[in-house]
Scaffold this active site. Structure first.
Site, PDB file in Angstrom:
ATOM      1  CG  ASP A  49      -1.866  -1.080   1.121  1.00  0.00           C
ATOM      2  OD1 ASP A  49      -2.202  -1.399   0.247  1.00  0.00           O
ATOM      3  OD2 ASP A  49      -2.807  -1.116   2.097  1.00  0.00           O
ATOM      4  CB  CYS A  91      -6.492  -1.101   1.343  1.00  0.00           C
ATOM      5  SG  CYS A  91      -5.775   0.390   2.208  1.00  0.00           S
ATOM      6  CE  LYS A 145      -4.443  -2.732   4.672  1.00  0.00           C
ATOM      7  NZ  LYS A 145      -4.210  -1.383   4.166  1.00  0.00           N
ATOM      8  CG  HIS A 147      -8.567  -3.136   4.054  1.00  0.00           C
ATOM      9  ND1 HIS A 147      -7.951  -2.202   3.992  1.00  0.00           N
ATOM     10  CD2 HIS A 147      -9.947  -3.024   4.374  1.00  0.00           C
ATOM     11  CE1 HIS A 147      -8.768  -1.080   4.650  1.00  0.00           C
ATOM     12  NE2 HIS A 147     -10.031  -1.583   4.600  1.00  0.00           N
TER      13      HIS A 147
END
Length: 229
Positions: A49, A91, A145, A147
């Protein structure tokens, strides 16, 4: 081979790395080769990211010389693509596109991100990269992550991945020790760390999260037979 843990720490909390290895389930020769008899590759994908063009030394940034040696080595020894664009700067949409091969407007993960109070995730009708790789006999893991939904049936292990170590949404989506995030006015939503479908730490220890991310792929690779690494 996999990169050393220092490169994963460089990606920090933004790291999401589906790492794929051949999976036991039939004769090794059927798993490790395709129909043409060629060796089937192991696959590692990094998604960072907010990673800028100038944040990796291989692209000539004068501000990071020597700080991304493992990524620089990949670029030097392999192929460096210099004209690539993500379908989104956020994201959830960018992850959905990577895993489905579809524009976020078609998968429904658009225009924003899944928040801590989201009751859904990426639509269950979507077929993911992990689903396809599982059909081809691969074992898959994602580290970092997610998400793309944290309610039951939307976690990575429900979307084709065999293993997952990571947090369900962005670090600012839940409170941690000594810090109450803006989404958590009542200090009741503590950022969790998952191992598969189980919460193993809440709130997550951010100071040692990079170490946990680095250790997870090592365990995953260690469990694979030596001839498949």
């Amino acid at each position: 081979g996999f990169l050393s843990s220092s490169s994963w720490i460089g990606f920090g909390l933004a790291l999401s790395m589906p790492c794929v290895l051949s999976k036991d389930g039939s004769a090794p020769e059927d798993i490790s080769t395709n129909n043409a008899g060629k060796i089937r590759p192991n696959i590692v994908v990094f998604l960072g990211d907010n990673l800028g063009h100038g944040d990796v030394g291989a692209f000539g940034s004068p501000s990071v010389p020597g700080r991304t040696p493992n990524l620089d080595s990949l670029a030097l020894e392999g192929m460096k693509l210099s004209a690539f664009n993500s379908v989104s700067h956020l994201c959830s949409p960018s992850r959905a596109a990577l895993l489905t091969g579809r524009y976020p407007v078609r998968s429904g993960v658009f225009p924003g991100v899944f928040k801590p109070d989201s009751v859904r995730g990426m639509d269950r009708s979507e077929t993911t990269l992990a689903d396809r790789l599982r059909e081809e006999g691969y074992a898959t893991a994602v580290v970092g992550k997610w998400h793309l939904g944290h309610a039951p049936s939307y976690l990575p292990t429900d979307r084709g991945f065999d293993e997952w170590t990571g947090i369900p949404y962005h670090p600012s989506g839940g409170s941690t020790d000594g810090h109450v995030c803006g989404f958590d006015a009542n200090a009741t939503t503590w950022l969790p760390l998952y191992d598969g479908a189980d919460i193993i730490q809440q709130p997550v220890d951010l100071a040692h999260l990079a170490e946990a991310y680095a250790a997870a792929p090592d365990r995953f690779v260690a469990r694979a037979p030596a001839e498949w690494r």
